[in-house]
Design a protein around this motif. Sequence first.
Motif, PDB file in Angstrom:
ATOM      1  N   LYS A 136       4.393  -9.634   0.163  1.00  0.00           N
ATOM      2  CA  LYS A 136       4.070  -8.943  -1.084  1.00  0.00           C
ATOM      3  C   LYS A 136       4.457  -7.468  -1.068  1.00  0.00           C
ATOM      4  O   LYS A 136       4.365  -6.802  -2.094  1.00  0.00           O
ATOM      5  CB  LYS A 136       2.565  -9.052  -1.371  1.00  0.00           C
ATOM      6  N   ASN A 137       4.876  -6.954   0.088  1.00  0.00           N
ATOM      7  CA  ASN A 137       5.158  -5.523   0.158  1.00  0.00           C
ATOM      8  C   ASN A 137       6.139  -5.219   1.287  1.00  0.00           C
ATOM      9  O   ASN A 137       6.691  -6.147   1.903  1.00  0.00           O
ATOM     10  CB  ASN A 137       3.856  -4.736   0.349  1.00  0.00           C
ATOM     11  N   ASN A 138       6.334  -3.944   1.561  1.00  0.00           N
ATOM     12  CA  ASN A 138       7.213  -3.502   2.650  1.00  0.00           C
ATOM     13  C   ASN A 138       6.427  -2.760   3.734  1.00  0.00           C
ATOM     14  O   ASN A 138       6.968  -1.922   4.447  1.00  0.00           O
ATOM     15  CB  ASN A 138       8.326  -2.609   2.099  1.00  0.00           C
ATOM     16  N   GLY A 139       5.129  -3.083   3.825  1.00  0.00           N
ATOM     17  CA  GLY A 139       4.268  -2.412   4.789  1.00  0.00           C
ATOM     18  C   GLY A 139       3.521  -1.237   4.208  1.00  0.00           C
ATOM     19  O   GLY A 139       2.718  -0.610   4.901  1.00  0.00           O
ATOM     20  N   THR A 140       3.787  -0.927   2.930  1.00  0.00           N
ATOM     21  CA  THR A 140       3.108   0.181   2.245  1.00  0.00           C
ATOM     22  C   THR A 140       2.223  -0.379   1.131  1.00  0.00           C
ATOM     23  O   THR A 140       2.667  -1.211   0.338  1.00  0.00           O
ATOM     24  CB  THR A 140       4.125   1.160   1.642  1.00  0.00           C
ATOM     25  N   VAL A 141       0.972   0.073   1.065  1.00  0.00           N
ATOM     26  CA  VAL A 141       0.037  -0.377   0.035  1.00  0.00           C
ATOM     27  C   VAL A 141      -0.626   0.846  -0.586  1.00  0.00           C
ATOM     28  O   VAL A 141      -1.132   1.717   0.131  1.00  0.00           O
ATOM     29  CB  VAL A 141      -1.046  -1.309   0.619  1.00  0.00           C
ATOM     30  N   ASN A 142      -0.592   0.916  -1.896  1.00  0.00           N
ATOM     31  CA  ASN A 142      -1.183   2.049  -2.632  1.00  0.00           C
ATOM     32  C   ASN A 142      -0.676   3.397  -2.133  1.00  0.00           C
ATOM     33  O   ASN A 142      -1.428   4.371  -2.017  1.00  0.00           O
ATOM     34  CB  ASN A 142      -2.715   2.001  -2.543  1.00  0.00           C
ATOM     35  N   GLY A 143       0.610   3.437  -1.792  1.00  0.00           N
ATOM     36  CA  GLY A 143       1.232   4.679  -1.380  1.00  0.00           C
ATOM     37  C   GLY A 143       1.061   5.046   0.080  1.00  0.00           C
ATOM     38  O   GLY A 143       1.644   6.037   0.544  1.00  0.00           O
ATOM     39  N   LYS A 144       0.303   4.272   0.845  1.00  0.00           N
ATOM     40  CA  LYS A 144       0.110   4.561   2.268  1.00  0.00           C
ATOM     41  C   LYS A 144       0.934   3.590   3.103  1.00  0.00           C
ATOM     42  O   LYS A 144       0.827   2.369   2.935  1.00  0.00           O
ATOM     43  CB  LYS A 144      -1.364   4.462   2.659  1.00  0.00           C
ATOM     44  N   LYS A 145       1.742   4.142   4.024  1.00  0.00           N
ATOM     45  CA  LYS A 145       2.597   3.320   4.877  1.00  0.00           C
ATOM     46  C   LYS A 145       1.837   2.941   6.143  1.00  0.00           C
ATOM     47  O   LYS A 145       1.386   3.787   6.902  1.00  0.00           O
ATOM     48  CB  LYS A 145       3.880   4.075   5.246  1.00  0.00           C
ATOM     49  N   TYR A 146       1.696   1.627   6.362  1.00  0.00           N
ATOM     50  CA  TYR A 146       1.045   1.121   7.559  1.00  0.00           C
ATOM     51  C   TYR A 146       2.078   0.669   8.600  1.00  0.00           C
ATOM     52  O   TYR A 146       1.818   0.719   9.787  1.00  0.00           O
ATOM     53  CB  TYR A 146       0.110  -0.034   7.202  1.00  0.00           C
ATOM     54  N   PHE A 147       3.218   0.187   8.124  1.00  0.00           N
ATOM     55  CA  PHE A 147       4.343  -0.178   8.986  1.00  0.00           C
ATOM     56  C   PHE A 147       5.575  -0.297   8.093  1.00  0.00           C
ATOM     57  O   PHE A 147       5.477  -0.185   6.865  1.00  0.00           O
ATOM     58  CB  PHE A 147       4.078  -1.480   9.754  1.00  0.00           C
ATOM     59  N   GLU A 148       6.711  -0.497   8.706  1.00  0.00           N
ATOM     60  CA  GLU A 148       7.957  -0.597   7.945  1.00  0.00           C
ATOM     61  C   GLU A 148       8.562  -1.989   8.085  1.00  0.00           C
ATOM     62  O   GLU A 148       8.581  -2.570   9.168  1.00  0.00           O
ATOM     63  CB  GLU A 148       8.971   0.444   8.430  1.00  0.00           C
ATOM     64  N   CYS A 149       9.052  -2.499   6.973  1.00  0.00           N
ATOM     65  CA  CYS A 149       9.809  -3.743   6.955  1.00  0.00           C
ATOM     66  C   CYS A 149      10.501  -3.840   5.601  1.00  0.00           C
ATOM     67  O   CYS A 149      10.170  -3.093   4.672  1.00  0.00           O
ATOM     68  CB  CYS A 149       8.906  -4.950   7.195  1.00  0.00           C
TER      69      CYS A 149
END
Length: 243
Positions: free
Chosen positions: A201-214
């Motif tokens: 559902k995302n690229n590792g970022t949720v609500n503007g916060k990056k948790y990881f990259e993909c």
Amino acid sequence: MSNYTVVTPDFVNVSITTSNQSSYCVERRFQKSISVDEFKGKLELVTGGNSQTMRVEAYDKNDKLICTLDDNQRLLGSYPIDDGTRIHVIDSFYTNENLGNVEKFEITEEEYAKRTDTVKAFLAKNKLGKYNEEEAKRRQEEKRQEETAEEEAANRCKIGDRCEVFVPNQPKRRATVMYVGKTDFKDGYWIGVKYDEPLGKNNGTVNGKKYFECPPKYGGFIKPAYIKVGDFPEEEFDLDEEL
């Protein structure tokens, strides 16, 4: 009965507020397999309202309206209600529309506490709602145990681990663990994964916060209970349609 089914965990923990008492707020745990009609009956015991005249709304942690539980035959679990949702009960019997012509009655908190014919007195006498200390302790202990179990499950995952995701009623998906820990978007522990296929559902970022990259559509966040770490090599997908 309804044809709706529950596709989420069996229980949900919610807080309950009511339009009749602005300071009233209790936490309760409900089975998602009960109907909205049964749910209203339980809310009647908690709030002292009337299940036949109450309107039930669900709000997220930002106090944004999620939905209105307006179909008595639907199952509670068929609505998008998660742990931490606030259930707000509005009993139309007590709205200003019905009481507009009634002289306002005021009473001090001390006088109200002495009365024996109030909702508060009823709840206290029958040890319901916030007055059931044993039930409150039991719920707190259950919540503590659930949090401990979730933390232990999360600690079994390490960044770089291969895993299989098995969310109920969804096909199994293989992925790589990219993040382990708590998040800003929901309480509890979450496992961030990069799927082998663009099924996220995302690229590792949720609500503007990056948790990881993909890459986009490859990322997802899963509860630890739905993650199995092990020897799950990346599958080869033959995209050549020629015979």
